[in-house]
Design an enzyme around this catalytic site. Sequence first.
Site, PDB file in Angstrom:
ATOM      1  N   PRO A  89       0.815  -1.225   0.000  1.00 31.01           N
ATOM      2  CA  PRO A  89       0.000   0.000   0.000  1.00 31.01           C
ATOM      3  C   PRO A  89       0.842   1.265   0.000  1.00 31.01           C
ATOM      4  O   PRO A  89       0.353   2.345  -0.317  1.00 31.01           O
ATOM      5  CB  PRO A  89      -0.819  -0.087   1.294  1.00 31.01           C
ATOM      6  CG  PRO A  89      -0.523  -1.380   1.935  1.00 31.01           C
ATOM      7  CD  PRO A  89       0.582  -2.057   1.198  1.00 31.01           C
ATOM      8  N   GLU A 116       1.581  -8.007   8.459  1.00 31.78           N
ATOM      9  CA  GLU A 116       1.925  -6.577   8.525  1.00 31.78           C
ATOM     10  C   GLU A 116       2.900  -6.196   7.420  1.00 31.78           C
ATOM     11  O   GLU A 116       3.455  -5.090   7.435  1.00 31.78           O
ATOM     12  CB  GLU A 116       2.525  -6.229   9.895  1.00 31.78           C
ATOM     13  CG  GLU A 116       1.528  -6.339  11.033  1.00 31.78           C
ATOM     14  CD  GLU A 116       0.284  -5.467  10.848  1.00 31.78           C
ATOM     15  OE1 GLU A 116       0.416  -4.335  10.362  1.00 31.78           O
ATOM     16  OE2 GLU A 116      -0.811  -5.935  11.174  1.00 31.78           O
ATOM     17  N   ARG A 154      -2.286  -7.874 -21.031  1.00 32.04           N
ATOM     18  CA  ARG A 154      -3.104  -7.335 -22.124  1.00 32.04           C
ATOM     19  C   ARG A 154      -2.251  -6.636 -23.175  1.00 32.04           C
ATOM     20  O   ARG A 154      -2.635  -6.523 -24.327  1.00 32.04           O
ATOM     21  CB  ARG A 154      -4.110  -6.310 -21.585  1.00 32.04           C
ATOM     22  CG  ARG A 154      -5.381  -6.877 -21.045  1.00 32.04           C
ATOM     23  CD  ARG A 154      -6.311  -5.756 -20.605  1.00 32.04           C
ATOM     24  NE  ARG A 154      -6.902  -5.006 -21.712  1.00 32.04           N
ATOM     25  CZ  ARG A 154      -7.894  -5.437 -22.454  1.00 32.04           C
ATOM     26  NH1 ARG A 154      -8.419  -6.611 -22.234  1.00 32.04           N
ATOM     27  NH2 ARG A 154      -8.373  -4.701 -23.435  1.00 32.04           N
ATOM     28  N   ASP A 169      -8.754   1.119 -25.756  1.00 32.75           N
ATOM     29  CA  ASP A 169      -9.123   1.056 -24.341  1.00 32.75           C
ATOM     30  C   ASP A 169      -9.031   2.421 -23.672  1.00 32.75           C
ATOM     31  O   ASP A 169      -8.212   3.257 -24.052  1.00 32.75           O
ATOM     32  CB  ASP A 169      -8.157   0.110 -23.579  1.00 32.75           C
ATOM     33  CG  ASP A 169      -8.573  -1.341 -23.682  1.00 32.75           C
ATOM     34  OD1 ASP A 169      -9.741  -1.603 -24.010  1.00 32.75           O
ATOM     35  OD2 ASP A 169      -7.712  -2.204 -23.418  1.00 32.75           O
TER      36      ASP A 169
END
Length: 216
Positions: A89, A116, A154, A169
Amino acid sequence: MRFDVVTLFPEIFSGYLDQGLLKKAIDRSLVNIQLHDLRAWSTDKHQKVDDRPFGGGPGMVLQVQPVIDCVEHVQKLEKTPSQVIMLTPQGKPLDQPLVEQLADQPRQILLCGRYEGFDQRVIDLLDPLEISIGDYILNGGEVAAMVVIDAVSRLVPGVVGSAESVEADSFTTGLLDGPQYTRPAEYRGWSVPETLMSGDHSAIAQWRRREALRRT
Ligand code: SAM
């Protein structure tokens, strides 16, 4: 394109990789995904790879030794060393330009955290590219690794049947994709815009561009 995924839960990937475009890409050797169980690199008799944080606090931290040993082994599986990506994160937010950058490399090693997260020395020693898939907390890096694999694959030539489809896209063009319709032409009183049914290619192209601009 080769992805080496380091994870405590390799089984999580099987359902996802066994379906759709990714399965076809793997079957056609356009994409090669190797899963590496971090526990295999534990030196503990119970295959433990985590321990309590120094200084106290909740949760467990992934130990440095199994990760470093695993990555050093995985690096040697190919002649040229791979970039190492850590899903975290705290990482750089994943967006289409970053996906395009990753797709330019022939190989990526993806580190999936749990608990963690990783001992800081994993970052100090491996200097990975830290990537976040958004400002929220997942239970583990596996879903984030699948997002990276999916988006990067992709862009591997041949994975998506029509190159035109990838080029059109959202984000690739700089504009969001416009609305799409298919049969039936009318459903519960909601009709397909007349322009799309007109057969007038230039009017259709103009309508699509207008709608893409409006959405963007
Ligand atoms: N306390 C940790 C923190 O705030 O960073 C949370 C760790 S999370 C429960 C466990 C693992 O999930 C992380 O080490 C990372 O690999 C993965 N993860 C969680 N959220 C993520 C995100 N937004 N993007 C990428 N990976 C994520």
